[in-house]
Design a protein around this motif. Structure first.
Motif, PDB file in Angstrom:
ATOM      1  N   VAL A  20       3.170   6.663  43.877  1.00 19.61           N
ATOM      2  CA  VAL A  20       2.361   7.731  44.442  1.00 19.61           C
ATOM      3  C   VAL A  20       3.007   9.100  44.370  1.00 19.61           C
ATOM      4  CG1 VAL A  20       1.833   8.632  47.013  1.00 19.61           C
ATOM      5  CG2 VAL A  20       1.669   6.052  46.381  1.00 19.61           C
ATOM      6  N   CYS A  21       2.418  10.091  43.986  1.00 22.04           N
ATOM      7  CA  CYS A  21       2.899  11.321  43.833  1.00 22.04           C
ATOM      8  C   CYS A  21       2.015  12.250  44.611  1.00 22.04           C
ATOM      9  CB  CYS A  21       3.240  11.658  42.316  1.00 22.04           C
ATOM     10  SG  CYS A  21       1.689  11.636  41.233  1.00 22.04           S
ATOM     11  N   PHE A  22       2.526  13.641  44.712  1.00 16.00           N
ATOM     12  CA  PHE A  22       1.512  14.303  45.541  1.00 16.00           C
ATOM     13  C   PHE A  22       0.088  14.619  45.082  1.00 16.00           C
ATOM     14  CE2 PHE A  22       0.375  19.050  46.107  1.00 16.00           C
ATOM     15  CZ  PHE A  22       0.674  19.018  47.545  1.00 16.00           C
ATOM     16  N   GLU A  23      -0.142  14.575  43.871  1.00 15.26           N
ATOM     17  CA  GLU A  23      -1.496  14.814  43.251  1.00 15.26           C
ATOM     18  C   GLU A  23      -2.459  13.465  43.584  1.00 15.26           C
ATOM     19  OE1 GLU A  23       1.159  15.144  41.424  1.00 15.26           O
ATOM     20  OE2 GLU A  23       1.124  17.198  41.222  1.00 15.26           O
ATOM     21  N   ASP A  24      -2.111  12.355  43.712  1.00 15.13           N
ATOM     22  CA  ASP A  24      -2.424  11.194  44.218  1.00 15.13           C
ATOM     23  C   ASP A  24      -3.020  11.258  45.812  1.00 15.13           C
ATOM     24  OD1 ASP A  24      -2.186  10.006  41.721  1.00 15.13           O
ATOM     25  OD2 ASP A  24      -0.249   9.154  42.378  1.00 15.13           O
ATOM     26  N   VAL A  25      -2.375  12.018  46.490  1.00 15.04           N
ATOM     27  CA  VAL A  25      -2.603  12.123  48.074  1.00 15.04           C
ATOM     28  C   VAL A  25      -3.197  13.155  48.266  1.00 15.04           C
ATOM     29  CG1 VAL A  25      -1.516  11.993  50.016  1.00 15.04           C
ATOM     30  CG2 VAL A  25      -0.437  10.696  48.266  1.00 15.04           C
ATOM     31  N   LEU A  26      -2.862  14.420  48.002  1.00 17.76           N
ATOM     32  CA  LEU A  26      -3.290  15.769  48.301  1.00 17.76           C
ATOM     33  C   LEU A  26      -3.806  16.225  47.007  1.00 17.76           C
ATOM     34  CD1 LEU A  26      -0.416  16.963  50.646  1.00 17.76           C
ATOM     35  CD2 LEU A  26      -2.873  15.998  51.546  1.00 17.76           C
ATOM     36  N   ALA A  27      -5.194  16.870  47.365  1.00 14.95           N
ATOM     37  CA  ALA A  27      -5.951  17.723  46.227  1.00 14.95           C
ATOM     38  C   ALA A  27      -6.794  18.693  46.963  1.00 14.95           C
ATOM     39  CB  ALA A  27      -6.551  16.655  45.284  1.00 14.95           C
ATOM     40  N   GLU A  28      -7.156  19.882  46.277  1.00 14.85           N
ATOM     41  CA  GLU A  28      -7.906  20.874  46.862  1.00 14.85           C
ATOM     42  C   GLU A  28      -8.921  21.063  45.680  1.00 14.85           C
ATOM     43  OE1 GLU A  28      -5.151  23.569  49.616  1.00 14.85           O
ATOM     44  OE2 GLU A  28      -5.224  24.204  47.763  1.00 14.85           O
ATOM     45  N   PRO A  29     -10.079  20.915  46.035  1.00 12.69           N
ATOM     46  CA  PRO A  29     -11.287  20.986  45.206  1.00 12.69           C
ATOM     47  C   PRO A  29     -11.310  22.481  44.988  1.00 12.69           C
ATOM     48  CG  PRO A  29     -12.228  20.438  47.307  1.00 12.69           C
ATOM     49  CD  PRO A  29     -10.519  20.308  47.569  1.00 12.69           C
ATOM     50  N   GLU A  30     -12.278  22.734  43.770  1.00 18.74           N
ATOM     51  CA  GLU A  30     -12.610  24.241  43.558  1.00 18.74           C
ATOM     52  C   GLU A  30     -13.391  24.768  44.709  1.00 18.74           C
ATOM     53  OE1 GLU A  30     -12.234  26.006  40.849  1.00 18.74           O
ATOM     54  OE2 GLU A  30     -10.922  24.430  40.254  1.00 18.74           O
ATOM     55  N   GLY A  31     -12.994  25.967  45.101  1.00 12.37           N
ATOM     56  CA  GLY A  31     -13.703  26.783  46.028  1.00 12.37           C
ATOM     57  C   GLY A  31     -13.078  26.609  47.406  1.00 12.37           C
ATOM     58  N   VAL A  32     -12.046  25.929  47.619  1.00 18.34           N
ATOM     59  CA  VAL A  32     -11.188  25.859  48.661  1.00 18.34           C
ATOM     60  C   VAL A  32      -9.596  25.605  48.411  1.00 18.34           C
ATOM     61  CG1 VAL A  32     -12.961  25.127  50.578  1.00 18.34           C
ATOM     62  CG2 VAL A  32     -11.837  23.286  49.223  1.00 18.34           C
ATOM     63  N   HIS A  33      -9.043  26.642  48.013  1.00 14.79           N
ATOM     64  CA  HIS A  33      -7.431  26.598  47.591  1.00 14.79           C
ATOM     65  C   HIS A  33      -6.867  27.420  48.834  1.00 14.79           C
ATOM     66  CE1 HIS A  33      -8.082  26.123  43.358  1.00 14.79           C
ATOM     67  NE2 HIS A  33      -8.820  24.824  43.824  1.00 14.79           N
ATOM     68  N   SER A  34      -5.701  26.741  49.199  1.00 12.52           N
ATOM     69  CA  SER A  34      -4.894  27.373  50.010  1.00 12.52           C
ATOM     70  C   SER A  34      -3.922  28.495  49.325  1.00 12.52           C
ATOM     71  CB  SER A  34      -3.939  26.507  50.859  1.00 12.52           C
ATOM     72  OG  SER A  34      -3.273  25.661  49.782  1.00 12.52           O
ATOM     73  N   MET A  35      -3.180  29.070  49.980  1.00 17.04           N
ATOM     74  CA  MET A  35      -2.416  30.221  49.320  1.00 17.04           C
ATOM     75  C   MET A  35      -1.357  29.252  48.241  1.00 17.04           C
ATOM     76  SD  MET A  35      -1.482  32.944  52.221  1.00 17.04           S
ATOM     77  CE  MET A  35      -1.061  31.700  53.528  1.00 17.04           C
ATOM     78  N   ASP A  36      -1.179  30.207  47.175  1.00 11.37           N
ATOM     79  CA  ASP A  36      -0.254  29.590  46.401  1.00 11.37           C
ATOM     80  C   ASP A  36       1.270  29.096  46.918  1.00 11.37           C
ATOM     81  OD1 ASP A  36      -2.166  29.746  44.416  1.00 11.37           O
ATOM     82  OD2 ASP A  36      -1.269  31.158  43.323  1.00 11.37           O
ATOM     83  N   CYS A  37       1.871  29.966  47.611  1.00  9.24           N
ATOM     84  CA  CYS A  37       3.147  29.609  48.281  1.00  9.24           C
ATOM     85  C   CYS A  37       2.983  28.130  49.170  1.00  9.24           C
ATOM     86  CB  CYS A  37       3.540  30.919  49.115  1.00  9.24           C
ATOM     87  SG  CYS A  37       2.733  31.031  50.413  1.00  9.24           S
ATOM     88  N   VAL A  38       1.713  28.143  49.880  1.00 10.56           N
ATOM     89  CA  VAL A  38       1.521  26.736  50.760  1.00 10.56           C
ATOM     90  C   VAL A  38       1.303  25.626  49.842  1.00 10.56           C
ATOM     91  CG1 VAL A  38      -0.079  26.006  52.320  1.00 10.56           C
ATOM     92  CG2 VAL A  38       0.476  28.226  52.880  1.00 10.56           C
ATOM     93  N   TRP A  39       0.840  25.952  48.984  1.00 11.36           N
ATOM     94  CA  TRP A  39       0.577  24.540  48.014  1.00 11.36           C
ATOM     95  C   TRP A  39       2.049  24.017  47.377  1.00 11.36           C
ATOM     96  CZ3 TRP A  39      -3.036  21.145  48.214  1.00 11.36           C
ATOM     97  CH2 TRP A  39      -2.742  20.208  47.073  1.00 11.36           C
ATOM     98  N   LYS A  40       2.810  25.072  46.938  1.00 11.90           N
ATOM     99  CA  LYS A  40       4.123  24.965  46.334  1.00 11.90           C
ATOM    100  C   LYS A  40       5.104  24.475  47.421  1.00 11.90           C
ATOM    101  CE  LYS A  40       3.848  28.210  42.675  1.00 11.90           C
ATOM    102  NZ  LYS A  40       4.527  29.507  42.061  1.00 11.90           N
ATOM    103  N   LEU A  41       4.793  24.886  48.568  1.00 13.75           N
ATOM    104  CA  LEU A  41       6.038  24.409  49.520  1.00 13.75           C
ATOM    105  C   LEU A  41       5.271  23.037  50.095  1.00 13.75           C
ATOM    106  CD1 LEU A  41       6.780  27.685  51.824  1.00 13.75           C
ATOM    107  CD2 LEU A  41       8.260  26.181  50.162  1.00 13.75           C
TER     108      LEU A  41
END
Length: 127
Positions: A20-41
């Motif tokens: 399991v890695c981050f990309e296997d659990v959490l993903a944001e589809p096109e059109g609904v992206h959080s702020m870059d800093c939130v995604w990185k943190l």
């Protein structure tokens, strides 16, 4: 036994299903992206806590669980060496007698009937 491989700890890939890695659990589809800093943190927090919780769990429980499984497999090995394999060998020996009896009965009773039927049908063979 040999040395323990500290690099490849799953050489037979028996736990591929739980990689399991981050990309296997959490993903944001096109059109609904959080702020870059939130995604990185979020990525950093997920990775940190996954690693930290796993390491703490193995530190607290891993050695005891490994000892328990070692005892379990030792019991299975003991059972097979001293009970299961001798029982199977005894069964094979006893069944070989039954096999000989069955072959004798078939040879005396059934085989002559089959040969007689074969002779009857042999007369209908194309010439």
């Amino acid at each position: 036994m040999g040395d323990v491989d500290l690099i490849n700890r799953d050489p037979n890939n028996i736990n591929d299903h739980i990689k399991v890695c981050f990309e296997d659990v959490l993903a944001e589809p096109e059109g609904v992206h959080s702020m870059d800093c939130v995604w990185k943190l979020s990525h950093k927090c997920f990775t940190l806590w996954l690693s930290l919780c796993y390491k703490l769990s193995t530190l607290c429980c891993g050695i005891c669980i490994a000892a328990s499984w070692g005892c379990e497999f030792a019991g299975v090995a003991f059972n097979h060496v001293w009970a299961v394999t001798p029982c199977l060998r005894m069964l094979e020996l006893n069944c070989s007698i039954l096999k000989r009896i069955h072959e004798t009965i078939c040879g005396c009773c059934i085989e002559p009937c089959c040969e007689a039927c074969g002779q009857v049908f042999n007369a209908f063979k194309k010439q």
